[in-house]
Write an enzyme that holds these catalytic residues in place. Structure first.
Site, mmCIF file in Angstrom:
data_model
loop_
_atom_site.group_PDB
_atom_site.id
_atom_site.type_symbol
_atom_site.label_atom_id
_atom_site.label_comp_id
_atom_site.label_asym_id
_atom_site.label_seq_id
_atom_site.Cartn_x
_atom_site.Cartn_y
_atom_site.Cartn_z
ATOM 1 C CB SER A 3 1.015 -5.252 2.687
ATOM 2 O OG SER A 3 0.240 -4.389 3.493
ATOM 3 C CD GLN A 4 -2.236 -1.527 -2.643
ATOM 4 O OE1 GLN A 4 -3.038 -0.635 -2.482
ATOM 5 N NE2 GLN A 4 -1.086 -1.341 -3.264
ATOM 6 C CG ASP A 7 0.438 -7.724 10.308
ATOM 7 O OD1 ASP A 7 0.318 -6.500 10.529
ATOM 8 O OD2 ASP A 7 0.594 -8.199 9.175
ATOM 9 C CG HIS A 34 2.475 -5.235 7.928
ATOM 10 N ND1 HIS A 34 1.453 -6.104 7.597
ATOM 11 C CD2 HIS A 34 2.584 -4.394 6.857
ATOM 12 C CE1 HIS A 34 0.971 -5.798 6.417
ATOM 13 N NE2 HIS A 34 1.660 -4.778 5.939
ATOM 14 C CE1 TYR A 80 -3.807 2.209 0.282
ATOM 15 C CE2 TYR A 80 -3.140 2.765 2.507
ATOM 16 C CZ TYR A 80 -3.976 2.960 1.422
ATOM 17 O OH TYR A 80 -4.968 3.904 1.486
#
Length: 321
Positions: A184-185, A274, A303, A93
């Site tokens: 992630s994204q 996370d 993360h 992201y």
């Protein structure tokens, strides 16, 4: 296993999510895919300044829904023995596609690799030699007021399908040997691509974002990126009169509701500490996958860079394709 802020690990393994699934979810995505099919892709390939002796490096541009020009980096091996595998890669992201050098490992293996530049984040919007877009905020709620058809992530999800269509049509690519990967994204988008195109053979997803929005909001972690939802309420609906409408609308772009469409194998990497993409939100998507699947758990990591994960993904993709 340590999980002081989220569900116990045993509960994670059966958790089915919180965010509602809209009643017309399937019709919505059928209509969206029909809309995409009616948009001329207008594909353009522009040679990159970065060159290597064993592969062709190009900027790929195409038109997506909403008339946006979308960019991806494309690396194709110069010599392949018949149609060969391909990898679709998606970035985190607010990020941008990996550096060219980060893509060369797949090309050296004889694979084509395309790395999507998520529209409206940090990347390319036209045929210039440098990144020229810069927008890092509020993508989760972008378009929320205008209705589900206008959600930014609806367009981004469709971009993943268009990228598959373009790459799978290349002469050197075997459309039945394509993997998706990202973190992630990008982890969320790697699942989306496989949901919208069931021919994807393998998904290697690392702590996926874009899952179970209501659960992330309820945890009140007040950290990016899910804090955008709390900010939206403070600015647009301070008394939460539209709360049910908001989460129903976000449900159209909730990865967990697409996960049962995936037919290829799913390998998911999760850090149990996370606090950016809480484990429960990730498990909401994973638990709905009905295809063959496996978890790679990192109990003490959040993360973060998960040790060995990228090497393991490279090996998994090579072995599977």
């Amino acid at each position: 296993m340590p999980l002081a802020f989220d569900l116990p690990f045993e509960a994670l393994q059966t958790y089915q999510g919180t965010n509602p699934r809209p009643a017309d979810f399937d019709e919505f995505w059928a209509k969206s895919l029909t809309e995409l099919a009616g948009v001329d892709a207008d594909v353009e390939l522009v040679p990159a300044d970065f060159t290597v002796p064993f592969a062709r490096t190009e900027h790929l541009y195409f038109t997506g829904t909403g008339g946006a020009r979308v960019h991806a980096k494309l690396v194709r091996p110069l010599s392949v023995d018949g149609p060969a595998p391909a990898v679709l890669m998606f970035h985190g992201y607010g990020g941008e596609p990996p550096k060219w050098t980060e893509l060369l490992g797949y090309a050296a293996r004889g694979f084509t690799i395309a790395a999507l530049d998520v529209r409206e984040q940090v990347g390319y919007v036209d045929n210039l030699p440098r990144a020229n877009s810069f927008n890092l905020k509020h993508h989760v709620v972008d378009g929320l007021d205008a209705g589900p058809d206008q959600l930014l992530y609806r367009h981004v999800f469709l971009d993943t399908r268009r990228l598959f269509d373009i790459v799978s049509s290349l002469d050197e690519v075997d459309p039945d040997r394509i993997a998706t990967t990202g973190w992630s994204q990008g982890g969320g988008l790697s699942l989306v691509a496989a949901a919208l195109e069931p021919r994807v053979k393998l998904v290697a997803t690392v702590y996926p974002f874009l899952c179970d929005y209501q659960r992330a909001w309820q945890m009140s972690l007040e950290s990016a990126p899910y804090d955008e939802i709390s900010t939206w309420f403070r600015k647009r609906d301070p008394q939460h009169q539209r709360e049910q409408e908001v989460f129903n609308r976000l449900g159209y772009v909730d990865v967990q509701h697409l996960s049962d469409r995936i037919q290829g194998r799913v390998e998911m990497f999760v850090g149990l500490e996370d606090k950016t993409c809480p484990p429960s939100t990730q498990f909401a998507a994973y638990n709905k996958v009905t295809a063959p699947k496996a978890l790679h758990i990192y109990p003490d990591f959040g993360h973060d860079d998960l040790p060995g994960a990228m090497d393991r993904i490279y090996t998994l993709i090579g072995e599977t394709l």
